[in-house]
Design an enzyme around this catalytic site. Sequence first.
Site, PDB file in Angstrom:
ATOM      1  N   THR A 236      46.398  54.089  25.992  1.00 54.41           N
ATOM      2  CA  THR A 236      46.147  53.667  24.613  1.00 54.41           C
ATOM      3  C   THR A 236      44.660  53.413  24.407  1.00 54.41           C
ATOM      4  O   THR A 236      44.034  52.688  25.178  1.00 54.41           O
ATOM      5  CB  THR A 236      46.949  52.380  24.304  1.00 54.41           C
ATOM      6  OG1 THR A 236      48.327  52.667  24.569  1.00 54.41           O
ATOM      7  CG2 THR A 236      46.775  51.952  22.859  1.00 54.41           C
ATOM      8  N   CYS A 322      24.953  46.765  39.075  1.00 54.78           N
ATOM      9  CA  CYS A 322      26.124  47.297  39.768  1.00 54.78           C
ATOM     10  C   CYS A 322      25.917  47.337  41.274  1.00 54.78           C
ATOM     11  O   CYS A 322      26.868  47.398  42.034  1.00 54.78           O
ATOM     12  CB  CYS A 322      26.430  48.702  39.284  1.00 54.78           C
ATOM     13  SG  CYS A 322      26.385  48.826  37.528  1.00 54.78           S
TER      14      CYS A 322
HETATM   15  N1  PMP Z   1      24.780  54.843  34.462  1.00 57.15           N
HETATM   16  C1  PMP Z   1      23.667  54.112  34.329  1.00 57.15           C
HETATM   17  C2  PMP Z   1      22.338  54.802  34.306  1.00 57.15           C
HETATM   18  C3  PMP Z   1      23.758  52.730  34.197  1.00 57.15           C
HETATM   19  O1  PMP Z   1      22.639  52.001  34.067  1.00 57.15           O
HETATM   20  C4  PMP Z   1      25.019  52.112  34.217  1.00 57.15           C
HETATM   21  C5  PMP Z   1      25.162  50.613  34.104  1.00 57.15           C
HETATM   22  N2  PMP Z   1      24.408  49.891  35.024  1.00 57.15           N
HETATM   23  C6  PMP Z   1      26.160  52.926  34.366  1.00 57.15           C
HETATM   24  C7  PMP Z   1      26.000  54.283  34.476  1.00 57.15           C
HETATM   25  C8  PMP Z   1      27.554  52.351  34.407  1.00 57.15           C
HETATM   26  O2  PMP Z   1      27.851  51.702  33.204  1.00 57.15           O
HETATM   27  P1  PMP Z   1      29.186  50.799  33.099  1.00 57.15           P
HETATM   28  O3  PMP Z   1      29.031  49.725  34.141  1.00 57.15           O
HETATM   29  O4  PMP Z   1      29.138  50.257  31.718  1.00 57.15           O
HETATM   30  O5  PMP Z   1      30.335  51.661  33.362  1.00 57.15           O
END
Ligand code: PMP
Length: 377
Positions: A236, A322
Site C-alpha cells: 500500500t 548511515c
Molecule cells: N544516497 C545518498 C547519497 C544519501 O545521502 C542517502 C542518505 N544518507 C541515501 C542514499 C539513503 O537515503 P535514505 O536513508 O533516506 O534511504
Amino acid sequence: MIYLDNAASSKPTRLALDSYAKLAELSFANASSPHKAGREANRYLEEARKRILKALRLEKTHSILFTSGATEANNLALKGVAFQYASRGKKIVSCLAEHSSVKNALKELQDQFGFEVVYLPVNSEGKVDIEELKKAMDSQTILVSLMAVNNEIGSINDVKTLASIVHQYPKAYFHVDATQAIGKEAFEYSCADLLTFSGHKFGGLKGNGALCYKKTIKFLPLASGGDQEYGYRSGTVDMPGAYAMSLALEEALKELPAHKAKAKELMSALEKGLKENPLLAINSPKDHTPFLVNFSLLKHKASVILEALSEKEIYVSSHSACDEKKVDPSETLLCMGYDEGRADNAIRVSFSPSNTVEEVETFLQTLSQILTEVKTR
Ligand code: PMP
C-alpha cells in the site's frame, strides 16, 4: 539547538507537514481500492507523480514509482535492472565513493549473483574521472551507477558528461543517486535513465522516496504482492507522504537559487573560521556544494568532539549518518589521497536554508573552545 546535520535529514517544510496531516486524515483510503474514497486517494497519488515529473522536466520521458526512501529506490534501480537485463551482460560500473545503499546492493549482486562490479576511484577532488569511466565501459556493461553530489564531502560530479559516455553503449543504463543534489545542485535530470532520491533531504517526510525511470526500462520486482506501483513495488502506497514530497520538491526547486545564495553566505563564514584554526583542515574540494563541507580534526578524535558538541546541543556528523556505526576510516577520503588519521577524524557540517550566520559563528567558537579543552588523540 543548532542543527547542522541537514544532509542526514532536514526539517519538513510547513507546506509538506500541513499537506500530510490533511490528506492522512481526510483521504486515508487505500489508493488501490476501487470505491470512490480509494479513487480519490489515487487521484492525489497520480497528481503527486505528475507534479514531481513536471518539476524535474521528466514528464515526457520518464515514469515514477514511490518507495520508502533512496535506499529502497537504489536497491530497486540496481537489482531490479541487473536481474531484468542479466542476459545482455553481467558487468556493472560504479564508484568507491557511492552511498552504502548503492555499494552494498552492488556487493550483493557481485558476491551472490555473479555480476562483475567495477568500482571507479574518485580523484583528489572527490569526483569520478571521465577517463576512468571510459576505460571501464565495454559491451558487457548493462548498468552504471554514479551519484550527482557526494554525501560525505559535497563534491559534484559532471553528470551530463558521464551520461554521454555511458550512452555510447546502447545496452548500458545510467543510474544517478540524486539524494544530495535535489533542491541543491540542479542538473539535467533527463541524463539519468534511473534517478533516485529521498524526500526528507529537501523538506518532505521520512519514509518517502522515489525512483524515476525511462519509460522503456523494466525491472524484476524485489517485493511481490498486490502489484502496486506498476507491479514493481508492491504494498500500500503512502499517498499523503508521496503528495507531501511532491509539494516539497516543487518548493525546493523553485527556491533553489535563493537557498543556494543563503548556503553560500553560510559556507563562506564557516570556511573562513575553519581555515583560521590550525587544528582543522578542510577536505572538500574548492567547488563543493555550499550546502555541505567536510573537514578533519588534525589532533583530536572526531567521535569525542562530536559528543562534546552534542552535549552543547550543536549537531553535526562524522562520515554520513548511515555509516555512523562503522569504525573504518572514510573510504572516500582515503580514495582522495588523505591519510588514515585524517580519514578517521572527519566532521561533516551541512546546512538548510533556515540556518543563520550567527549559528555558524557560535559553532566555530564552541568548536575552538572544545578543541582547547579536550585532550588530543
Ligand atoms: N544516497 C545518498 C547519497 C544519501 O545521502 C542517502 C542518505 N544518507 C541515501 C542514499 C539513503 O537515503 P535514505 O536513508 O533516506 O534511504
